[in-house]
Design a protein around this motif. Structure first.
Motif, PDB file in Angstrom:
ATOM      1  N   PHE A  86      -5.168  -7.973   2.582  1.00  0.00           N
ATOM      2  CA  PHE A  86      -5.508  -6.836   3.448  1.00  0.00           C
ATOM      3  C   PHE A  86      -6.962  -6.415   3.298  1.00  0.00           C
ATOM      4  O   PHE A  86      -7.334  -5.319   3.714  1.00  0.00           O
ATOM      5  CB  PHE A  86      -4.582  -5.667   3.129  1.00  0.00           C
ATOM      6  CG  PHE A  86      -3.138  -6.039   3.095  1.00  0.00           C
ATOM      7  CD1 PHE A  86      -2.455  -6.330   4.264  1.00  0.00           C
ATOM      8  CD2 PHE A  86      -2.459  -6.149   1.888  1.00  0.00           C
ATOM      9  CE1 PHE A  86      -1.122  -6.691   4.235  1.00  0.00           C
ATOM     10  CE2 PHE A  86      -1.128  -6.510   1.850  1.00  0.00           C
ATOM     11  CZ  PHE A  86      -0.457  -6.790   3.023  1.00  0.00           C
ATOM     12  N   ASP A  87      -7.788  -7.301   2.715  1.00  0.00           N
ATOM     13  CA  ASP A  87      -9.188  -6.966   2.425  1.00  0.00           C
ATOM     14  C   ASP A  87     -10.054  -7.178   3.672  1.00  0.00           C
ATOM     15  O   ASP A  87     -10.885  -8.074   3.736  1.00  0.00           O
ATOM     16  CB  ASP A  87      -9.675  -7.835   1.262  1.00  0.00           C
ATOM     17  CG  ASP A  87     -10.994  -7.341   0.676  1.00  0.00           C
ATOM     18  OD1 ASP A  87     -11.581  -6.417   1.257  1.00  0.00           O
ATOM     19  OD2 ASP A  87     -11.421  -7.892  -0.347  1.00  0.00           O
ATOM     20  N   TYR A  89      -7.682 -25.542   1.549  1.00  0.00           N
ATOM     21  CA  TYR A  89      -6.636 -26.099   0.694  1.00  0.00           C
ATOM     22  C   TYR A  89      -5.554 -25.051   0.494  1.00  0.00           C
ATOM     23  O   TYR A  89      -5.743 -23.864   0.783  1.00  0.00           O
ATOM     24  CB  TYR A  89      -7.201 -26.576  -0.639  1.00  0.00           C
ATOM     25  CG  TYR A  89      -7.917 -25.530  -1.458  1.00  0.00           C
ATOM     26  CD1 TYR A  89      -7.233 -24.748  -2.393  1.00  0.00           C
ATOM     27  CD2 TYR A  89      -9.290 -25.330  -1.329  1.00  0.00           C
ATOM     28  CE1 TYR A  89      -7.885 -23.801  -3.150  1.00  0.00           C
ATOM     29  CE2 TYR A  89      -9.964 -24.383  -2.100  1.00  0.00           C
ATOM     30  CZ  TYR A  89      -9.251 -23.624  -3.003  1.00  0.00           C
ATOM     31  OH  TYR A  89      -9.898 -22.680  -3.764  1.00  0.00           O
ATOM     32  N   ASN A  90      -4.407 -25.495  -0.005  1.00  0.00           N
ATOM     33  CA  ASN A  90      -3.272 -24.599  -0.195  1.00  0.00           C
ATOM     34  C   ASN A  90      -3.528 -23.635  -1.340  1.00  0.00           C
ATOM     35  O   ASN A  90      -4.233 -23.948  -2.295  1.00  0.00           O
ATOM     36  CB  ASN A  90      -2.002 -25.406  -0.472  1.00  0.00           C
ATOM     37  CG  ASN A  90      -1.567 -26.220   0.718  1.00  0.00           C
ATOM     38  OD1 ASN A  90      -1.770 -25.815   1.863  1.00  0.00           O
ATOM     39  ND2 ASN A  90      -0.961 -27.377   0.468  1.00  0.00           N
ATOM     40  N   SER A  91      -2.948 -22.459  -1.245  1.00  0.00           N
ATOM     41  CA  SER A  91      -3.185 -21.399  -2.221  1.00  0.00           C
ATOM     42  C   SER A  91      -2.765 -21.833  -3.622  1.00  0.00           C
ATOM     43  O   SER A  91      -1.639 -22.291  -3.820  1.00  0.00           O
ATOM     44  CB  SER A  91      -2.410 -20.143  -1.831  1.00  0.00           C
ATOM     45  OG  SER A  91      -2.410 -19.217  -2.891  1.00  0.00           O
ATOM     46  N   PRO A  92      -3.659 -21.671  -4.611  1.00  0.00           N
ATOM     47  CA  PRO A  92      -3.280 -21.969  -5.991  1.00  0.00           C
ATOM     48  C   PRO A  92      -2.627 -20.781  -6.684  1.00  0.00           C
ATOM     49  O   PRO A  92      -2.219 -20.889  -7.844  1.00  0.00           O
ATOM     50  CB  PRO A  92      -4.634 -22.295  -6.637  1.00  0.00           C
ATOM     51  CG  PRO A  92      -5.602 -21.429  -5.907  1.00  0.00           C
ATOM     52  CD  PRO A  92      -5.085 -21.335  -4.487  1.00  0.00           C
ATOM     53  N   ASP A  93      -2.536 -19.662  -6.042  1.00  0.00           N
ATOM     54  CA  ASP A  93      -2.061 -18.430  -6.684  1.00  0.00           C
ATOM     55  C   ASP A  93      -0.875 -17.813  -5.956  1.00  0.00           C
ATOM     56  O   ASP A  93      -0.764 -16.605  -5.851  1.00  0.00           O
ATOM     57  CB  ASP A  93      -3.205 -17.414  -6.760  1.00  0.00           C
ATOM     58  CG  ASP A  93      -4.306 -17.888  -7.685  1.00  0.00           C
ATOM     59  OD1 ASP A  93      -4.048 -17.966  -8.896  1.00  0.00           O
ATOM     60  OD2 ASP A  93      -5.396 -18.191  -7.186  1.00  0.00           O
ATOM     61  N   GLN A 107       0.535 -14.929   3.169  1.00  0.00           N
ATOM     62  CA  GLN A 107       0.631 -15.148   4.610  1.00  0.00           C
ATOM     63  C   GLN A 107      -0.689 -14.900   5.323  1.00  0.00           C
ATOM     64  O   GLN A 107      -0.943 -15.463   6.374  1.00  0.00           O
ATOM     65  CB  GLN A 107       1.698 -14.219   5.213  1.00  0.00           C
ATOM     66  CG  GLN A 107       3.105 -14.468   4.730  1.00  0.00           C
ATOM     67  CD  GLN A 107       4.070 -13.549   5.423  1.00  0.00           C
ATOM     68  OE1 GLN A 107       4.359 -13.694   6.621  1.00  0.00           O
ATOM     69  NE2 GLN A 107       4.595 -12.573   4.696  1.00  0.00           N
ATOM     70  N   GLN A 108      -1.516 -14.021   4.748  1.00  0.00           N
ATOM     71  CA  GLN A 108      -2.744 -13.622   5.422  1.00  0.00           C
ATOM     72  C   GLN A 108      -3.971 -13.976   4.600  1.00  0.00           C
ATOM     73  O   GLN A 108      -4.932 -13.228   4.562  1.00  0.00           O
ATOM     74  CB  GLN A 108      -2.732 -12.112   5.709  1.00  0.00           C
ATOM     75  CG  GLN A 108      -1.688 -11.682   6.720  1.00  0.00           C
ATOM     76  CD  GLN A 108      -1.697 -10.176   6.943  1.00  0.00           C
ATOM     77  OE1 GLN A 108      -0.659  -9.555   7.106  1.00  0.00           O
ATOM     78  NE2 GLN A 108      -2.869  -9.567   6.949  1.00  0.00           N
ATOM     79  N   PHE A 109      -3.953 -15.127   3.930  1.00  0.00           N
ATOM     80  CA  PHE A 109      -5.100 -15.517   3.118  1.00  0.00           C
ATOM     81  C   PHE A 109      -5.415 -16.990   3.345  1.00  0.00           C
ATOM     82  O   PHE A 109      -4.508 -17.800   3.535  1.00  0.00           O
ATOM     83  CB  PHE A 109      -4.834 -15.261   1.634  1.00  0.00           C
ATOM     84  CG  PHE A 109      -6.088 -15.065   0.828  1.00  0.00           C
ATOM     85  CD1 PHE A 109      -6.703 -13.828   0.778  1.00  0.00           C
ATOM     86  CD2 PHE A 109      -6.673 -16.113   0.143  1.00  0.00           C
ATOM     87  CE1 PHE A 109      -7.876 -13.630   0.047  1.00  0.00           C
ATOM     88  CE2 PHE A 109      -7.835 -15.931  -0.589  1.00  0.00           C
ATOM     89  CZ  PHE A 109      -8.435 -14.687  -0.631  1.00  0.00           C
ATOM     90  N   ILE A 110      -6.691 -17.325   3.325  1.00  0.00           N
ATOM     91  CA  ILE A 110      -7.130 -18.697   3.498  1.00  0.00           C
ATOM     92  C   ILE A 110      -8.054 -19.068   2.342  1.00  0.00           C
ATOM     93  O   ILE A 110      -8.936 -18.286   1.963  1.00  0.00           O
ATOM     94  CB  ILE A 110      -7.840 -18.890   4.866  1.00  0.00           C
ATOM     95  CG1 ILE A 110      -8.287 -20.348   5.041  1.00  0.00           C
ATOM     96  CG2 ILE A 110      -8.989 -17.927   5.052  1.00  0.00           C
ATOM     97  CD1 ILE A 110      -8.843 -20.649   6.434  1.00  0.00           C
ATOM     98  N   LEU A 169      -6.916 -14.309   9.880  1.00  0.00           N
ATOM     99  CA  LEU A 169      -6.484 -13.595  11.083  1.00  0.00           C
ATOM    100  C   LEU A 169      -5.114 -14.117  11.490  1.00  0.00           C
ATOM    101  O   LEU A 169      -4.946 -15.315  11.736  1.00  0.00           O
ATOM    102  CB  LEU A 169      -7.486 -13.802  12.217  1.00  0.00           C
ATOM    103  CG  LEU A 169      -8.934 -13.385  11.937  1.00  0.00           C
ATOM    104  CD1 LEU A 169      -9.786 -13.578  13.192  1.00  0.00           C
ATOM    105  CD2 LEU A 169      -9.016 -11.948  11.459  1.00  0.00           C
ATOM    106  N   THR A 170      -4.135 -13.225  11.532  1.00  0.00           N
ATOM    107  CA  THR A 170      -2.756 -13.635  11.823  1.00  0.00           C
ATOM    108  C   THR A 170      -2.112 -12.657  12.799  1.00  0.00           C
ATOM    109  O   THR A 170      -2.694 -11.625  13.161  1.00  0.00           O
ATOM    110  CB  THR A 170      -1.906 -13.676  10.541  1.00  0.00           C
ATOM    111  OG1 THR A 170      -1.619 -12.334  10.126  1.00  0.00           O
ATOM    112  CG2 THR A 170      -2.613 -14.428   9.411  1.00  0.00           C
ATOM    113  N   SER A 171      -0.864 -12.963  13.157  1.00  0.00           N
ATOM    114  CA  SER A 171      -0.110 -12.070  14.034  1.00  0.00           C
ATOM    115  C   SER A 171       0.173 -10.741  13.347  1.00  0.00           C
ATOM    116  O   SER A 171       0.485  -9.743  14.011  1.00  0.00           O
ATOM    117  CB  SER A 171       1.213 -12.736  14.437  1.00  0.00           C
ATOM    118  OG  SER A 171       1.960 -13.100  13.281  1.00  0.00           O
ATOM    119  N   LEU A 172       0.041 -10.666  11.991  1.00  0.00           N
ATOM    120  CA  LEU A 172       0.332  -9.446  11.256  1.00  0.00           C
ATOM    121  C   LEU A 172      -0.812  -8.438  11.326  1.00  0.00           C
ATOM    122  O   LEU A 172      -0.579  -7.227  11.229  1.00  0.00           O
ATOM    123  CB  LEU A 172       0.653  -9.773   9.793  1.00  0.00           C
ATOM    124  CG  LEU A 172       1.846 -10.705   9.574  1.00  0.00           C
ATOM    125  CD1 LEU A 172       2.010 -11.007   8.088  1.00  0.00           C
ATOM    126  CD2 LEU A 172       3.123 -10.088  10.135  1.00  0.00           C
TER     127      LEU A 172
END
Length: 590
Positions: A236-237, A296-300, A304-307, A352-355
């Motif tokens: 949400f940052d 790349y895929n999240s290591p943590d 849903q809203q992070f790249i 940026l997502t539908s959320l």
């Protein structure tokens, strides 16, 4: 939207014939787009969905459905115009000749902050530095680089550096922690689009100038303010900076692409911004830098809203746009840089997502109320099959005028808005179409402008063919006179009014002064922010034989009278007429 092809032509831009487009099928599943895009082009908010297909020959094709400024399934030709405008609009958007850029002395006292892991934010790696590239001044003064700004952040007496990018005439997006730090709002943010250092090394060029945005012009979301006390990875940052005045030479903005569940992220992304310490040799940089990397895929954990990406991130990059090029070679923004990962190259950001789409869309539509010095009303518009409304506006001023047109339904609910600019001593005319609800096709218009404008609307229908006009009313009245009513059987007098007050309804008192001296009275009301159409024969429950009409309202309204012989009992359907008459202010106490 109907004017977009002509705007492209006037700027020497032809629709891109190489785009692999097809007419959008009528039976398409609208809820399953390949991409969902928002973009402000020439002060108009466009929203569309893209759908990818493979034809029998194995060729990849794309079709579009546009949601704003009007709902429309696009043909291949219409989609070509929209995508060309999206990618090519004012490609050579250079600073006008003779415009004086402002300069300031370099001040290395600024610090920077960006959430990191385990190491100092200023550390670097050779591999990352090899991927860095400065953006030269010529590119910075062109679209889209001119929409990226250095942010001078003032927080409790200390200066900080960040990055933002402009997405509408009055809105920049950036990282939420540039706006709200741990437990408090920062004091202010100064926005400086496309700044770069002068050749002498001691001055900073600000080609578009700068704007100071106080705390009340800053926004973020409730989720971020709740959890920002511990600076960790946050979906949400993200936040917004609102301007009081637009940067007049920046009129088109990069498209925002929103990620939906099940959609794959691009493999390659790029960020651009104003890192303060990009290299040890440049202890305090004032240049814009860009760099690319892999996602790349999240290591943590699952966000849903992070790249995540390997693109180099440094202090000051907070708020940099995360971009990629789609299969058509067009640049899209898909995220906002917020995090530096020091356990491995690169960092990450809010996706940026539908959320978060609804909130960001509302930020794109922001307009400061104080910007507009004049407001006027067109009491009626209609836009439906076979009926249309055209609005014509003229600017009598020696400088450019910003205009906002808002559409309201008869019950007072807003059903759309659009922005336009009218050049000095210029004019603009366009078809009126609500942006949102296709069923709300009748209502009234509110026109706000940064200076005086004149105008009128034409309302017409195709079959039977007829048309009437309505003046732009800039003075609302409580007592008014219509000096003539129709007297023939096939003719009708209709009073059309709107109540611009969004808080309270307006009570109306009608007095019909008949030619023989007798009077008839009737009453009605208009909902708050709504409009009303009244056939006078139905209002007074009898045919009228000419005369005059007095109208008293409990609060200021706009009104006009429509003469019409378009009723079903007209003997000759080829002799159909309509005419509009504005109300006359009436000051008599009688």
């Amino acid at each position: 939207w109907p004017q977009l092809p002509y705007y492209l032509e006037s700027r020497g831009v032809e629709p891109d014939r190489k785009l692999p487009l097809c007419d959008c099928p009528r039976g398409i599943n609208e809820k399953n787009p390949t991409h969902h895009v928002l973009q402000v082009i020439a002060n108009t908010l466009y929203e569309w969905r893209e759908y990818r297909f493979t034809d029998a020959a194995g060729r990849g094709l794309m079709a579009l459905i546009m949601n704003r400024p009007q709902k429309q399934i696009l043909s291949a030709g219409e989609a070509r115009v929209l995508l060309t405008a999206s990618a090519e609009w004012q490609k050579q958007n250079l600073i006008p000749a003779g415009r004086r850029s402002t300069t300031r002395a370099a001040d290395p006292a600024t610090t920077c902050r960006i959430p990191t892991k385990n190491e100092d934010a200023r550390s670097t790696r050779d591999a990352e530095l090899n991927n860095l590239e400065t953006i030269d001044p010529v590119r910075l003064e062109q679209f889209p680089c001119n929409t990226i700004a250095c942010l001078d952040i003032s927080d409790r007496g200390s200066p900080y550096r960040g990055t933002g990018f402009q997405v509408s005439p009055y809105c920049f997006l950036t990282a939420g922690h540039n706006i709200f730090w741990k437990d408090h709002w920062v004091d202010s943010i100064t926005v400086i689009p496309a700044q770069y250092p002068a050749g002498n090394g001691v001055e900073i060029i600000e080609p578009y100038g700068r704007q100071l945005c106080p705390q009340e012009n800053l926004r973020t979301n409730l989720d971020f303010t709740r959890e920002s006390s511990t600076i960790n990875i946050s979906e949400f940052d993200y936040g917004a900076i609102f301007l009081k005045q637009p940067f007049v030479d920046i009129k088109t903005f990069m498209p925002l692409e929103f990620h939906y569940p099940g959609q794959a992220l691009p493999n390659q992304v790029e960020i651009a911004g104003y890192p303060l310490y990009p290299t040890p040799a440049l202890h305090a940089s004032y240049a814009a830098w860009s760099a690319s990397g892999q996602t790349y895929n999240s290591p943590d954990g699952d966000y849903q809203q992070f790249i995540w990406f390997t693109t180099p991130v440094f202090g000051g990059n907070s708020g940099s746009p995360v971009c990629y090029k789609n299969l058509l070679g067009q640049v899209r923004i898909i995220g906002i840089t917020t995090w530096r990962n020091l356990n491995m190259p690169g960092g990450g950001g809010t996706l940026l997502t539908s959320l978060n789409e609804e909130l960001i869309r509302s930020w794109l539509a922001y307009t400061p109320v104080s910007t507009f010095s004049q407001t006027g009303c067109i009491p009626y518009f209609c836009s439906r099959e076979g009926t249309w409304t055209g609005l014509a506006l003229a600017n009598p001023n020696p400088k450019e005028c910003q205009v906002k047109v808002e559409y309201f339904a008869t019950d007072g609910n807003p059903v759309g808005s659009q922005y336009l600019e009218i050049k000095a001593f210029g004019q603009n005319a366009f078809a009126c179409t609500p942006n949102q609800n296709p069923y709300c096709t009748t209502g009234w218009l509110k026109i706000s402008a940064t200076g005086p404008v004149y105008g009128f609307a034409l309302v017409g229908r195709d079959e039977p063919s007829t048309m009437f006009d309505i003046d732009l009313q800039t003075r609302l009245q409580q007592k008014m006179l219509f000096p003539h009513l129709v007297a023939a059987g096939a003719w009708h007098s209709t009073v059309i009014t709107c109540n611009p007050d969004p808080q309270a309804p307006a009570s109306l008192q009608f007095t019909c002064l008949l030619p023989d001296g007798t009077r008839k009275t009737a009453a009605a009301s208009i909902p708050a922010g709504g409009s009303l159409n009244l056939d006078l024969e139905k209002l007074f429950h009898q045919p009228l034989a000419g005369g005059q009409l007095l109208l008293n309202a409990s609060r200021p309204i706009a009104a006009f009278l429509l003469y019409s012989n378009t009723a079903n009992d007209v003997a000759d359907p080829n002799q159909l007429w309509q005419a509009g008459l504005s109300a006359i202010p009436f000051d008599s106490t009688d």
